[in-house]
Enzyme design. Sequence first.
Site, PDB file in Angstrom:
ATOM      1  N   ASP A  37      62.283  56.811  27.295  1.00 29.98           N
ATOM      2  CA  ASP A  37      60.578  56.559  28.347  1.00 29.98           C
ATOM      3  C   ASP A  37      60.639  58.401  28.197  1.00 29.98           C
ATOM      4  O   ASP A  37      60.805  58.668  27.683  1.00 29.98           O
ATOM      5  CB  ASP A  37      61.081  55.800  29.892  1.00 29.98           C
ATOM      6  CG  ASP A  37      59.808  55.000  30.310  1.00 29.98           C
ATOM      7  OD1 ASP A  37      58.491  55.793  30.329  1.00 29.98           O
ATOM      8  OD2 ASP A  37      60.057  53.604  30.713  1.00 29.98           O
ATOM      9  N   ASN A  90      60.185  47.946  24.332  1.00 30.86           N
ATOM     10  CA  ASN A  90      59.562  47.055  25.512  1.00 30.86           C
ATOM     11  C   ASN A  90      58.488  47.840  25.806  1.00 30.86           C
ATOM     12  O   ASN A  90      57.335  47.725  26.442  1.00 30.86           O
ATOM     13  CB  ASN A  90      60.847  46.905  26.069  1.00 30.86           C
ATOM     14  CG  ASN A  90      60.059  46.301  27.542  1.00 30.86           C
ATOM     15  OD1 ASN A  90      59.272  45.717  28.192  1.00 30.86           O
ATOM     16  ND2 ASN A  90      59.698  47.135  28.535  1.00 30.86           N
ATOM     17  N   TYR A 156      45.347  45.005  23.038  1.00 27.21           N
ATOM     18  CA  TYR A 156      46.456  44.447  23.164  1.00 27.21           C
ATOM     19  C   TYR A 156      47.386  43.309  22.693  1.00 27.21           C
ATOM     20  O   TYR A 156      47.887  42.705  22.034  1.00 27.21           O
ATOM     21  CB  TYR A 156      46.276  44.697  24.539  1.00 27.21           C
ATOM     22  CG  TYR A 156      47.814  43.983  25.251  1.00 27.21           C
ATOM     23  CD1 TYR A 156      48.811  44.524  26.363  1.00 27.21           C
ATOM     24  CD2 TYR A 156      47.840  42.591  25.936  1.00 27.21           C
ATOM     25  CE1 TYR A 156      50.043  45.077  26.576  1.00 27.21           C
ATOM     26  CE2 TYR A 156      49.041  42.395  26.162  1.00 27.21           C
ATOM     27  CZ  TYR A 156      49.919  43.727  26.633  1.00 27.21           C
ATOM     28  OH  TYR A 156      51.246  43.263  27.700  1.00 27.21           O
ATOM     29  N   LYS A 160      50.128  42.058  20.122  1.00 24.11           N
ATOM     30  CA  LYS A 160      51.537  41.705  20.418  1.00 24.11           C
ATOM     31  C   LYS A 160      51.277  40.399  20.204  1.00 24.11           C
ATOM     32  O   LYS A 160      52.480  39.921  19.210  1.00 24.11           O
ATOM     33  CB  LYS A 160      50.814  40.952  22.217  1.00 24.11           C
ATOM     34  CG  LYS A 160      50.871  42.019  23.135  1.00 24.11           C
ATOM     35  CD  LYS A 160      52.289  42.463  23.168  1.00 24.11           C
ATOM     36  CE  LYS A 160      52.841  43.497  24.323  1.00 24.11           C
ATOM     37  NZ  LYS A 160      53.898  44.409  24.901  1.00 24.11           N
ATOM     38  N   ILE A 189      53.413  38.889  35.002  1.00 16.38           N
ATOM     39  CA  ILE A 189      55.214  39.702  35.068  1.00 16.38           C
ATOM     40  C   ILE A 189      54.740  40.861  36.197  1.00 16.38           C
ATOM     41  O   ILE A 189      53.521  41.146  36.038  1.00 16.38           O
ATOM     42  CB  ILE A 189      56.182  40.344  34.931  1.00 16.38           C
ATOM     43  CG1 ILE A 189      56.211  38.972  33.671  1.00 16.38           C
ATOM     44  CG2 ILE A 189      57.383  40.589  35.302  1.00 16.38           C
ATOM     45  CD1 ILE A 189      56.597  37.616  33.553  1.00 16.38           C
ATOM     46  N   THR A 191      54.991  43.516  38.484  1.00 12.58           N
ATOM     47  CA  THR A 191      55.587  44.832  37.827  1.00 12.58           C
ATOM     48  C   THR A 191      53.965  45.815  37.361  1.00 12.58           C
ATOM     49  O   THR A 191      52.721  45.273  37.810  1.00 12.58           O
ATOM     50  CB  THR A 191      55.961  45.271  36.302  1.00 12.58           C
ATOM     51  OG1 THR A 191      54.465  45.077  34.924  1.00 12.58           O
ATOM     52  CG2 THR A 191      57.115  44.285  35.548  1.00 12.58           C
TER      53      THR A 191
END
Length: 252
Positions: A37, A90, A156, A160, A189, A191
């Site tokens: 990360d 990810n 985005y 994707k 999701i 997050t």
Amino acid sequence: MVQFENEVAVVTGGGSGIGRATAEAFAREGARVVVSDVDVEGGEETVSRIEENGGVAIFVEADVTDEDAVAAMVETAVSEYGRLDFACNNAGIGGAQKPTADLSFDEWERTIDVNLHGVWRSMRYEIPAMLDGDGGVIVNMSSILGRVGFENASAYVTAKHGLLGLTKTAAIEYAQKGIRVNAVCPGFIDTPLLSEGGLDEPEARTGIESLHPMNRLGSVDEVASAVVWLCSDGASFTTGEALTVDGGYTSR
Ligand code: NAI
């Protein structure tokens, strides 16, 4: 009985959200995990959580827009653990939230660079490492926004969608070389990413929930378990697939 004993996984963006849950899920299945990360604190926290539960993991600071850092991330898997079996690409950002024509080139490019080029950069190093070993499985984190549009998110959405083309093409190229390449397309999701678009505000959250026939957001574990399945022997004939995990969002 764990299913990934003696195997090694890399997870980019492993310091938060879906990446952290995926790293923990790999570790629960016995894999040794390279958690990568840009966020050092988050990444180290993931490693601590894995170790507290008896797993094995190491943190590598790597920005997926930095080719040398990505190369070092894969090299660490091989030098520390001797092999690379699984990669979950990810790491991602929401990017600027504006109508298409209002985006600056820099805003556009940054989102594409992290979310699309970052995955390709990672695959450039992961694939040779897997070919040097016993093959492997790559899972790229796309989105339902890799299947449908969404206002104020054109970069985005483009990244994707692009990931699905990259996934399918690499799946064909390496199908006879022992590497399977798949993607996961999560719905919304719960997050920290949601706060980037203000989608964590109560009213916005209720609106987003209602777009899913299950009328809720997904959990990080519901995505992590899809990644683990795609890496498992149960998915041995599955490649080039984009597995949707979206509470019915794209079925409407
Ligand atoms: P998150 O914000 O909790 O985690 C993303 C992680 O990626 C963070 O730890 C961040 O530091 C890291 N990261 C960001 N830029 C990076 C870079 N340049 N290099 C390395 N690491 C970097 O977000 P979340 O929700 O866990 O997202 C993970 C992936 O799932 C992303 O690719 C996202 O697009 C995708 N996704 C998320 C959905 C959601 O609703 N949360 C839905 C569908 C897909």
